[in-house]
Scaffold this active site. Structure first.
Site, PDB file in Angstrom:
ATOM      1  N   ARG A 196      46.247  48.780  48.549  1.00 49.21           N
ATOM      2  CA  ARG A 196      47.850  48.265  47.820  1.00 49.21           C
ATOM      3  C   ARG A 196      48.438  47.525  48.683  1.00 49.21           C
ATOM      4  O   ARG A 196      49.308  46.777  48.475  1.00 49.21           O
ATOM      5  CB  ARG A 196      48.319  49.753  47.418  1.00 49.21           C
ATOM      6  CG  ARG A 196      47.529  50.522  46.115  1.00 49.21           C
ATOM      7  CD  ARG A 196      47.532  49.667  44.963  1.00 49.21           C
ATOM      8  NE  ARG A 196      46.703  50.540  44.031  1.00 49.21           N
ATOM      9  CZ  ARG A 196      45.343  50.509  43.662  1.00 49.21           C
ATOM     10  NH1 ARG A 196      44.821  49.801  44.317  1.00 49.21           N
ATOM     11  NH2 ARG A 196      44.972  51.200  42.818  1.00 49.21           N
TER      12      ARG A 196
ATOM     13  N   LYS B 258      50.629  50.606  42.006  1.00 43.60           N
ATOM     14  CA  LYS B 258      50.081  51.195  41.132  1.00 43.60           C
ATOM     15  C   LYS B 258      49.499  52.671  41.380  1.00 43.60           C
ATOM     16  O   LYS B 258      48.780  52.804  42.523  1.00 43.60           O
ATOM     17  CB  LYS B 258      48.992  50.398  40.665  1.00 43.60           C
ATOM     18  CG  LYS B 258      48.377  50.865  39.371  1.00 43.60           C
ATOM     19  CD  LYS B 258      47.072  49.730  39.090  1.00 43.60           C
ATOM     20  CE  LYS B 258      46.152  50.575  37.924  1.00 43.60           C
ATOM     21  NZ  LYS B 258      44.957  49.526  37.633  1.00 43.60           N
TER      22      LYS B 258
END
Length: 543
Positions: free
Chosen positions: A483, A519
């Site tokens: 990420r 996320k």
């Protein structure tokens, strides 16, 4: 090795006498000329024992000649010279064994052991002198014939009876008999009755020819045949009259004279030794053949093992490859390791597929673009060969994204000792990747830029798959690093808050980016590592 021994025994069976296709069935030589040359060039460490056996046989012949046969000046001269020759050969053959602890001599015996032509010369000379020694005193018997004056010819039978009765009494004086006055008869005295002993010496000489096991059986056959012809010519032609005067011994061949009987015995013994020599030759060559094949197969196995190890180490870390090459591992065992602290890096080139990659005739449907990507990844992989990056492992590439990790060292799992060192090593590796890509851009006139994300923490490493095993890592640390890359900025190294704290405590400057939506994790505060190769300035807060 047991399999080779079983196969060797099977081939030695009578039904397998000519089964080996690599050996000529009649002449027993290797069809492969290189193999034949290698067989003859191999050292013979047992050669000194062959010489010693020949010397023992000669000593036996000497004792027989000394105690049971005529002695003359020729006997002492010839046997003395041969004894000196054997003494010299024994000293040369056993020099390393006798004097190694004293003078550390090297080369005296090894020259003979390693020299096939020198061994052959010594063997031929030894066979020749032993064969000659067996009958060298035969000529002395003819000189000992006595012409005895007798007074009573009618009592010639007395001579025959006396000689027959004393046939095997060596040294007795059984030749006194009376014949008509003035008449003489040529009779060999009992001291010369020695044909059986000559026969024994000839048989010993044939054995001496056969003790040199590494000499080719055909050469020994020729030498023994020549010796056999020499003995038969001596007994049946040159000294026939002398030996025919010898009384006939009691045997199954009473109807034949002693010289003929001796020739038959020698012929049978010659054939027996030839069969034994042929068997020994075949066994020796078959043993050499199987050892050569076994050595070749073992080298192939070792080569394949090395190739497999290299291939495994190219797709798996070295310690994981050793685990899979281990012979005591379970086939159904799942390999995995849990690490309390490890670092993960994702480095991607976002503008490669967005701007550079195209499928057209110019790029040959994208092949040339992939060639450029391969060169970039290749340069990144070369960094792993540097000793300072030995703890960095390349995990995989996904498209234009390069995934690496550090701290995956066996023995340090579940340990907090120096748990932060791998973070600095992986950061330095990331900076080296940026430098390598910048250099590539200068040389290829491209403008590729890296976007990087780092995180550290607990992970699990393991291998999945059976046909094409894949080493991979899992855990929240891996997800966070991914990420950090996907939510990062081109030209920057984005790290998590925990990783930034570790770097700051070790004099690395980190700039706070602020909270970003990640996320699966919600909002996270992330940081950029400040380097001299950053692109542009960011209005951020230093940590």
């Amino acid at each position: 090795m047991d399999k080779i021994n079983i196969e060797l025994e099977r081939n030695l069976d009578d039904k397998q006498w000519f089964a080996a296709e690599d050996i000529h069935p009649i002449l027993l030589y290797f069809v492969n000329s290189d193999l034949e040359a290698e067989y003859h060039q191999q050292p013979d460490p047992l050669f000194k024992y062959y010489v010693a056996c020949a010397a023992m046989i000669y000593l036996t012949m000497l004792l027989v000649q000394l105690f049971f046969m005529p002695r003359s000046v020729a006997f002492f001269v010839s046997y003395g010279a041969i004894a000196l020759l054997f003494l010299l050969l024994l000293l040369l053959s056993w020099a390393d064994t006798i004097w190694m602890t004293k003078i550390h001599s090297k080369g005296l015996s090894s020259v003979i052991t390693d020299g096939p032509w020198l061994r052959l010369l010594i063997a031929i000379v030894t066979m020749s002198v032993v064969a000659a020694a067996a009958i060298i005193t035969v000529v002395d018997c003819g000189e000992l014939d006595a012409h005895l004056p007798v007074t009573n010819f009618s009592k010639f039978a007395v001579i025959s009876d006396v000689i027959s009765d004393e046939a095997f009494l060596v040294g007795s004086n059984a030749t006194t008999a009376l014949l008509p006055a003035g008449d003489t008869v040529s009779v060999c005295i009992n001291d010369c009755y020695s044909l059986p002993y000559y026969l024994y010496c000839c048989l010993l000489a044939l054995v001496a020819c056969s003790v040199f096991l590494q000499v080719h059986f055909l050469l020994k056959f020729i030498i023994m045949l020549l010796v056999l012809i020499l003995y038969n010519v001596t007994f049946l032609v040159l000294q026939l009259e002398l030996f025919q005067q010898q009384p006939t011994s009691r045997s199954l061949l009473n109807e034949m004279s002693l010289p003929v009987q001796s020739a038959i015995y020698l012929a049978f013994f010659f054939i027996t030794l030839h069969v034994i020599d042929r068997k020994v030759e075949y066994t020796s060559r078959l043993d050499f053949l199987w050892k050569t094949k076994f050595k070749s197969e073992r080298e192939e196995v070792e080569t394949m093992g090395g190739v497999n190890k290299i291939l495994l180490e190219n797709i798996l870390p070295a310690h994981v490859a050793l685990h899979f090459l281990s012979s005591n591992r379970r086939l159904d065992e799942l390999y995995h390791q849990r690490y309390k602290s490890a670092s993960v890096l994702f480095a991607s080139i976002p503008n490669f597929f967005k701007e550079f990659y195209m499928q057209n005739d110019i790029t040959r449907d994208g092949l040339e673009c992939l060639r450029v990507l391969n060169e970039i990844i290749y340069d990144f992989d070369k960094l792993l060969l540097k000793p300072k990056f030995c703890v960095v492992e390349k995990i995989k590439t996904i498209g234009s994204t390069y995934m690496a990790a550090s701290g995956l060292v066996p023995g340090q799992e579940n340990s907090q000792q120096d748990s932060q060192h791998h973070v600095f090593v992986l950061l330095e590796f990331a900076l080296s990747m940026i430098s390598v890509l910048n250099q590539f851009n200068k040389e290829s006139f491209n403008d590729f830029k890296l976007r990087m994300g780092m995180s550290h923490g607990e992970i699990i490493a393991g291998v999945v798959g059976a046909q094409k095993p894949q080493y991979d890592i899992w855990g929240n640390t891996v997800n966070l690093a991914s990420r950090m890359d996907s939510h990062g900025i081109v030209g920057r190294i984005q790290v998590t808050e925990d990783t930034a704290t570790v770097l700051t405590n070790h004099n690395f400057e980190c700039v706070c980016r602020g909270p970003i939506a990640v996320k699966g994790r919600g909002n996270l505060i992330t940081y950029f590592v400040k380097t001299s190769m950053d692109y542009g300035d960011l209005s951020t807060t230093k940590l």
